[in-house]
Design an enzyme around this catalytic site. Structure first.
Site, mmCIF file in Angstrom:
data_model
loop_
_atom_site.group_PDB
_atom_site.id
_atom_site.type_symbol
_atom_site.label_atom_id
_atom_site.label_comp_id
_atom_site.label_asym_id
_atom_site.label_seq_id
_atom_site.Cartn_x
_atom_site.Cartn_y
_atom_site.Cartn_z
ATOM 1 C CD GLU A 223 -3.361 0.194 1.984
ATOM 2 O OE1 GLU A 223 -4.018 -0.663 1.951
ATOM 3 O OE2 GLU A 223 -3.156 0.920 3.180
ATOM 4 C CD GLU B 227 -2.489 1.088 -4.596
ATOM 5 O OE1 GLU B 227 -2.595 0.273 -3.657
ATOM 6 O OE2 GLU B 227 -3.695 1.488 -5.137
ATOM 7 C CB CYS C 45 -7.155 -3.025 6.146
ATOM 8 S SG CYS C 45 -6.051 -2.042 5.954
ATOM 9 C CB SER D 48 -4.975 0.895 -1.488
ATOM 10 O OG SER D 48 -4.358 -0.188 -1.468
ATOM 11 C CE LYS E 78 -10.678 -8.423 7.860
ATOM 12 N NZ LYS E 78 -9.717 -7.732 6.920
ATOM 13 C CD GLU F 263 -11.614 -9.069 3.051
ATOM 14 O OE1 GLU F 263 -11.363 -9.553 4.230
ATOM 15 O OE2 GLU F 263 -10.976 -8.042 2.661
ATOM 16 C CD GLU G 250 -13.712 -9.632 -5.823
ATOM 17 O OE1 GLU G 250 -14.633 -10.362 -6.441
ATOM 18 O OE2 GLU G 250 -14.051 -8.742 -5.186
ATOM 19 C CB CYS H 201 -9.708 -4.386 14.105
ATOM 20 S SG CYS H 201 -9.334 -4.081 12.416
#
Lengths: 449, 587
Positions: free
Chosen positions: B284, B287, B304, B324, B363, B366, B371, B508
């Site tokens: 990241e 990037e 994230c 990102s 999550k 996710e 993908e 988190c």
């Protein structure tokens, strides 16, 4: 803009047109009074001119020349108590809303008449719609509200047509929506139709419904008079309360206070159904013994029926037995005897009616109509209904009876709003006055004696 | 006029502040009033009628959570009338409740069970066969959340929590009367209702009516399968919250014991998402540097938090190019475990089963995104929450408190302090700055703490001069703050370069998969503060505190990934996003 001259012109013209229509006698029982229903069956409800010809909107005219506090004072003098069932003094309610400080206030007419057996509001709206519009106008002037809502139950399609026409005519004549009688007071009325929920007759649930929310009661306090529709001071009055307001203003509070039972002055429209000779609606002065109502007004029991009990205000009311019929009507008078006068509906039962089955059927009504917000009502109605069903089927036990009573008292104490608090009334009244009917149905009752 | 009123509760004379409720006054004075639907700061509707009290001169009982005190008020909290009402309420609720306590995830901290015990409630109404029960509806088609009407007490806390924390109003009580049921806007599938899976509804639930979608079964199956090489990887914030499930004080770091528990549970290898947190910073960070040097899209958003991803895809899709492209750390870790780490040990990717322990229920969604795979292998196979991990430890009768600490040796379990702080709001930003600043300036700094991005303020902003450029950064956490931030962003008042987003308030550490605590404990402790502090403390004690100093990560670049943002890195570690604004419209 409407003026006195314009009203008088319409009156004169209409009186010429209708001829002696207004003088025709309507057959009435000698005990009946026609104050609230003075126009019922006399005028064409779709004609604002005929209402004006019968001195309509003169109350509003008079009120428009009065100070707000004087209007409220007049209402207080009249002793008028809300006819929706709670019997709260109307003048005091207006006073609270008047005293509340806000940029916007509202008047709501509660026309969500839902108690089985009651239809007095429907009669008023169908036969004399302008009387309630005028009542709302006066209430608006008294508290400083410029907007009114009529919350009409969807099951009254005829009322809808009549009210829509009446509102339209009032706008066209400049009674609504324009400055009234050379003052700068303007009032608007919007008609809102319910969606079938009984609970929306509870004033805060009704307000939620108008706001577009699910019809569920709000916590009180704050009461609507300080924080009501859209958080603004709001007076919610019943149809039967508002329809008499113009006459009180016109004739004075003292005139009204002299009628009927001093603790609930005025008249009450009773709708009588069940096993009587002449069921129907009757406007009667309060304080009349129930025996008189049943025998002289409703013509006594229908042929072949033996009187068993009379039930006041349906699924949230209580029974009166034969030896209690000397009681007189009036909110406090009846409450002292454990019966809620409610909105004044009477259901007359004869010996063929079963109390347990009646209680069960009313509890089913309450169960279906509970909004589900608080535990006592959401769960309590279901369990009481099931207990009654069990007892009715002959499978009940002594313990069930105790539980039935226990749950009923619990609901009265702990439910959120009036619906839940009064739902067990028929059961408790039934247990009090017809306990043997419950006991006789218990499993193996009396065997071994 | 005085600001105080005199009143009595149970004949005890008290002074109370005006505007307080009876419940608050009672609590301040050590008088316990049972309650169910009341949840401080979240739900105050007075619906459950468990907190009723008897007030002199008033008809019927009143909900003390709604009842304001007044001068001369006389309250009784425990007379027969009150007691029998509380008991009746609980009996009625019990009659409809599906008691499956042994199999319930809330067995150890069920508020309802505790109330029933405390008030000595029998279950007389449910005993009777002829009494109907409500139809039980279990909505479990979502990948993250399960709603079970059989356990629901209709207290409305989840509905209020959804409203308070997100303002998205996904949940509501539908239907009426005894048919009332908690559902999402789209009753059939919560996945299609615009929910961001913050999980705050689960944590607000007094019982197990709302839970995460079970992941334990899948994990246990894999563990039982001898052919599977099962790798477990915990998120940074798991180690500072897990302890609460075993009676430790809030904010205890049990990293070593947690590793030992993994070992005892039979996992074949232990990774740590902290490793890939460092990797994320490299990816990241580079990037960001690339965008800075080659005129890329600004602002750049971190990626994230899957709750946040869900939000931007569903509600602000026009900003997707700002995101990102880096996968979230545990997805990277899964990909690297299967594609790089396992083959190094001669294990085929298809035999590897990667389990993530996450503080998060988003999550779970996710890993199901199509993908999220590399060379045909799912990057991560199962996600369990911190709560589920604790449950697994308890089911396996492992005495957690007595475990000896363990330090795993695997390459993918080594990390720096920068990875630790990923679990707290501002942590990702700080970790990124530690690397980006050094890379851009081309030299090493001793001072690594960027305190301006720390703390629990919902929108934090700072401007740093990096190599002659003024870089505007912001840190935003919690859906309500995110909404607010987008308004600022759209007003165009300020240009941002780099923004860290977290779906949950506090990041988190306060995720929707973290342990649930009883309301009274929750009210007394600042959970976000304490758990975050444990993370920052660990960071402080680390010898290495910058991601690019992580040897285990740099070796990976040398052996496998070549360089940051390389073609291979893009293949394995980066992803793309999808416009899901139909979710917004479906509401």
């Amino acid at each position: 803009m409407i003026t006195l001259a314009k009203l008088m012109k319409i009156k004169e013209k209409t009186l010429n047109e209708v001829g002696d229509k207004f003088n025709k006698n309507i057959e009435l029982n000698s005990l009946e009074i026609r104050d609230k229903l003075r126009n019922a069956g006399v005028i064409n409800p779709l004609s604002i001119e005929e209402y004006i010809a019968r001195d309509g909107y003169l109350g509003a005219l008079k009120a428009s020349q009065m100070k707000q506090t004087d209007i409220i004072q007049e209402m207080k003098k009249s002793g008028l108590r809300g006819r929706g069932g709670a019997g709260f003094p109307t003048g005091l309610k207006w006073q609270f809303a008047h005293d509340a400080n806000a940029d916007q206030k509202y008047i709501i007419m509660n026309a969500d008449e839902g108690i089985p057996g009651d239809y007095m509001d429907r009669i008023i709206m169908e036969s004399d719609p302008h009387s309630v519009i005028e009542g709302m106008l006066i209430a608006g002037m008294a508290i400083g509200a410029t907007k009114g809502f009529i919350y009409l139950r969807i099951e009254y399609p005829k009322c809808k047509v009549v009210l829509e026409k009446a509102i339209k005519d009032a706008y066209e004549l400049g009674i609504l929506g324009s400055p009234l009688f050379n003052t700068d007071f303007k009032f608007d009325i919007e008609l809102r139709i319910g969606a079938g929920a009984y609970i929306c007759g509870e004033e805060t649930a009704l307000i939620e419904s108008i706001e577009g929310m699910k019809g569920q009661p709000r916590n009180k306090p704050p009461f609507p008079v300080t924080e009501g529709l859209y958080g603004k001071p709001t007076v919610v009055n019943n149809v039967e309360t508002l329809c008499i307001v113009p006459q009180i203003i016109q004739k004075g509070g003292h005139w009204y206070h002299k009628i009927g039972n001093p603790e609930t002055p005025g008249t009450k429209i009773h709708t009588i159904s069940g096993k009587v000779k002449r069921p129907g609606y009757y406007e009667l002065p309060t304080g009349m013994p129930i025996k008189t109502i049943l025998e002289q007004v409703a013509g006594g029991m229908a042929n072949g029926s033996d009187f068993k009990a009379v039930l006041f205000s349906g699924p949230s009311g209580g029974f009166l037995k034969k030896d209690e019929l000397f009681r007189r009507t009036g909110f406090d008078t009846l409450a002292k005897n454990g019966v809620q006068m409610g909105a004044g509906g009477l259901i007359v039962l004869d010996e063929s009616n079963d109390i347990v089955s009646l209680c069960r059927s009313f509890m089913k009504f309450n169960m279906k109509e509970s909004c589900g917000r608080c535990t006592p009502c959401r769960e309590g109605t279901v369990r009481i209904y099931e207990l009654l069903k069990k007892i009715e089927s002959g499978m009940g036990t002594d313990k069930d009876l105790i539980q039935l009573e226990d749950l009923s008292y619990y609901m009265i104490n702990s439910a959120f709003c009036g619906l839940g608090q009064s739902a067990p009334n028929p059961v408790l009244s039934g247990l009090d006055k017809f306990r043997n009917e419950f006991q006789n149905k218990l499993y193996n009752f009396g065997e071994g004696k | 006029m005085s600001d105080f009123v005199k009143m009595t509760i149970n004949d005890i004379e008290l002074k109370a502040r005006k505007g307080q409720t009876v419940l608050e006054v009672a609590e301040e004075n050590g008088i316990y009033i049972p309650r169910l639907c009341y949840l401080k700061g979240i739900n105050n509707e007075g619906d459950c009628r468990v907190c009723v009290v008897d007030v002199d001169g008033q008809n019927g009982l009143k909900s003390s959570c709604k009842l304001e005190v007044y001068e001369g008020m006389k309250v009784n909290t425990g007379n027969e009338k009150v007691k029998s009402s509380v008991k009746n309420s609980l009996e009625l609720l019990a009659a409809n409740h599906s008691f499956e306590c042994w199999a319930c995830s809330r067995e150890h901290n069920c508020e309802f069970l505790r109330l029933l015990r405390k008030n000595n409630v029998q279950n007389p109404l449910a005993e009777k066969q002829e009494h109907g029960r409500k139809e039980r509806v279990i909505r479990d088609s979502s990948v993250s959340l399960v709603l079970d009407s059989g356990k629901c007490l209709l207290c409305g806390r989840c509905v209020s929590a959804c409203h308070t924390y997100t303002g998205l109003d996904i949940l509501s009580i539908n239907k009426r009367g005894s048919d009332s049921i908690v559902e999402s806007i789209d009753p059939i599938s919560i996945d299609n209702s615009g929910c961001v899976y913050c999980g705050k509804c689960i944590q607000a639930c007094p019982v197990g009516a709302l839970t995460e979608k079970d992941g334990i079964m899948k994990v246990q199956e894999a563990l039982n399968d001898p052919k599977k090489f099962v790798v477990i990887q915990p998120a940074p914030s798991v180690r500072v919250a897990l302890a609460e499930e075993f009676g430790y004080p809030v904010g205890t770091n049990v990293e070593g014991k947690m590793y030992r528990a993994f070992d005892e549970l039979g996992f074949d290898d232990i990774g740590d998402v902290n490793w890939s947190a460092d990797l994320t910073i490299i990816e990241e960070g580079y990037e960001f540097i690339d965008r800075l040097q080659n005129g890329g899209v600004f602002p750049m958003f971190t990626s994230c938090s899957p709750g946040w991803i869900r939000y931007i895809e569903g509600y602000e899709a026009e900003y997707l190019p700002s995101l990102s492209s880096a996968k979230s750390p545990h997805m990277m870790q899964g990909a690297m475990t299967k594609q790089y780490y396992a083959p190094k040990m001669n294990i085929k990717p298809e035999d590897v089963f990667v389990v993530s322990v996450m503080p998060c229920i988003a999550k779970k969604f996710e890993i199901e995104r199509p993908e999220m795979q590399s060379h045909g292998h799912r990057d991560v196979d199962a996600v369990i929450t911190t709560r589920e991990l604790a449950r697994m430890i308890k089911y396996n009768e492992i005495n957690f408190r007595d475990l000896e600490e363990l330090k795993p040796k695997g390459q993918l379990s080594q990390f720096t302090g920068a990875a630790n702080i990923f679990g707290a709001t501002g942590g990702v930003m700080e970790a990124a700055l530690r690397t980006v600043v050094e890379v851009l300036e081309g030299k090493s700094f001793d001072e690594v703490e960027y305190k301006m991005v720390r703390g629990t303020e919902e929108i934090k902003e700072a401007t740093l001069n990096v190599h002659g450029i003024d870089v505007n950064v912001a840190v935003v956490h919690g859906v309500r703050a995110i909404k607010e931030f987008f308004e600022i962003l759209k007003s165009g008042e300020k240009q941002y370069h780099f923004v860290e987003f977290m779906g949950c308030i506090g990041g988190c550490v306060n995720g929707g998969g973290q342990p649930i605590t009883l309301p009274e404990t929750y009210e007394k402790n600042d959970f976000i503060e304490l758990r975050s502090k444990a993370l920052y403390d660990e960071d402080k004690d680390m010898a290495l505190r910058k991601s690019h100093k992580n040897r285990a990560v740099m070796v990976t670049y040398e052996e496998f990934l070549e360089k940051p943002n390389s073609h291979r890195a893009h293949e394995m570690l980066h992803t793309h996003y999808k416009n899901r604004e139909y979710l917004k419209e479906s509401k």
